[in-house]
Scaffold this active site. Sequence first.
Site, PDB file in Angstrom:
ATOM      1  N   LYS A  13       0.826  -1.215   0.000  1.00  0.00           N
ATOM      2  CA  LYS A  13       0.000   0.000   0.000  1.00  0.00           C
ATOM      3  C   LYS A  13       0.857   1.261   0.000  1.00  0.00           C
ATOM      4  O   LYS A  13       0.572   2.213  -0.725  1.00  0.00           O
ATOM      5  CB  LYS A  13      -0.938  -0.002   1.224  1.00  0.00           C
ATOM      6  CG  LYS A  13      -1.898  -1.178   1.275  1.00  0.00           C
ATOM      7  CD  LYS A  13      -2.879  -1.079   2.433  1.00  0.00           C
ATOM      8  CE  LYS A  13      -2.203  -1.152   3.793  1.00  0.00           C
ATOM      9  NZ  LYS A  13      -1.533  -2.460   4.027  1.00  0.00           N
ATOM     10  N   ARG A  87      -9.590   1.015   9.840  1.00  0.00           N
ATOM     11  CA  ARG A  87      -9.214  -0.377  10.100  1.00  0.00           C
ATOM     12  C   ARG A  87     -10.387  -1.204  10.616  1.00  0.00           C
ATOM     13  O   ARG A  87     -10.304  -2.425  10.636  1.00  0.00           O
ATOM     14  CB  ARG A  87      -8.073  -0.434  11.130  1.00  0.00           C
ATOM     15  CG  ARG A  87      -6.736   0.102  10.644  1.00  0.00           C
ATOM     16  CD  ARG A  87      -5.698   0.009  11.734  1.00  0.00           C
ATOM     17  NE  ARG A  87      -4.429   0.622  11.377  1.00  0.00           N
ATOM     18  CZ  ARG A  87      -3.430  -0.006  10.780  1.00  0.00           C
ATOM     19  NH1 ARG A  87      -3.560  -1.279  10.471  1.00  0.00           N
ATOM     20  NH2 ARG A  87      -2.311   0.614  10.487  1.00  0.00           N
ATOM     21  N   ARG A 126      12.113  -8.241   3.232  1.00  0.00           N
ATOM     22  CA  ARG A 126      11.976  -6.797   3.008  1.00  0.00           C
ATOM     23  C   ARG A 126      12.974  -5.981   3.810  1.00  0.00           C
ATOM     24  O   ARG A 126      13.312  -6.305   4.945  1.00  0.00           O
ATOM     25  CB  ARG A 126      10.548  -6.364   3.387  1.00  0.00           C
ATOM     26  CG  ARG A 126      10.263  -4.892   3.144  1.00  0.00           C
ATOM     27  CD  ARG A 126       8.797  -4.562   3.329  1.00  0.00           C
ATOM     28  NE  ARG A 126       8.331  -4.741   4.704  1.00  0.00           N
ATOM     29  CZ  ARG A 126       7.104  -4.435   5.112  1.00  0.00           C
ATOM     30  NH1 ARG A 126       6.221  -3.981   4.259  1.00  0.00           N
ATOM     31  NH2 ARG A 126       6.762  -4.607   6.369  1.00  0.00           N
ATOM     32  N   ARG A 160      12.661  -4.214   9.763  1.00  0.00           N
ATOM     33  CA  ARG A 160      11.784  -4.163  10.923  1.00  0.00           C
ATOM     34  C   ARG A 160      11.965  -5.411  11.767  1.00  0.00           C
ATOM     35  O   ARG A 160      12.026  -6.526  11.242  1.00  0.00           O
ATOM     36  CB  ARG A 160      10.322  -4.060  10.482  1.00  0.00           C
ATOM     37  CG  ARG A 160       9.922  -2.669  10.064  1.00  0.00           C
ATOM     38  CD  ARG A 160       8.481  -2.588   9.619  1.00  0.00           C
ATOM     39  NE  ARG A 160       7.548  -3.172  10.577  1.00  0.00           N
ATOM     40  CZ  ARG A 160       6.232  -2.911  10.571  1.00  0.00           C
ATOM     41  NH1 ARG A 160       5.738  -2.089   9.666  1.00  0.00           N
ATOM     42  NH2 ARG A 160       5.443  -3.473  11.454  1.00  0.00           N
TER      43      ARG A 160
END
Length: 213
Positions: A13, A87, A126, A160
């Site tokens: 996104k 959400r 990632r 992350r």
Amino acid sequence: MNIILLGPPGAGKGTQARTLVEERNMIQLSTGDMLREAKDSGTEMGKVVADVMARGELVTDEIVIGLIREKLQGDKQGGFIFDGFPRTLAQADALAELLDEQGESLDAVVEMRVDDEALVQRITARSTCGNCGEVFNDLTKPWPADGKCSNCGSDDVKRRADDNEDSLKQRLMEYYKKTSPLLGYYYAKGGLRSVNGLGEIADVKASIAKALG
């Protein structure tokens, strides 16, 4: 044009939102970015956000809606991209009321569909640039061999801590429990368009452009 990008964590996104910002002059309203900006702004709303975050509490829907209201009352440019909000169904209702209050409408909701197993493979590979936020992937778009971000030249590569298989499966479970009901909600309203979120970036971009008309 005002749109919502829906999809599980890692669906891409943020990447597609940046493209829409660059090519359509839209404004990306990311909940996280808005909260960080507000916390450092010194405004009344910013002081409320800073106080809540300092106490380690969750920011309420009312605060987020207040931040979005401020954005809607400013320069609209090419329209807004809602990224990370709503959400839940309650948030969707609150956003609908706010848009109506501001004389705005929601033109499309784009669902970025993914295959969970492929998504786990993508996310665990990632990395991002700590300077500009450009996203890289060990499999499809590796961090450049010279050690510098291809977008800004920084050598600050980050991963992350929660981009691991167990953590991602937990985040996916939260998404399916709380956010996936929005698909039925927006389908019933007639604004839902679905695209394959696991294609090449350019292919996903073209699919979104087609969905938006």
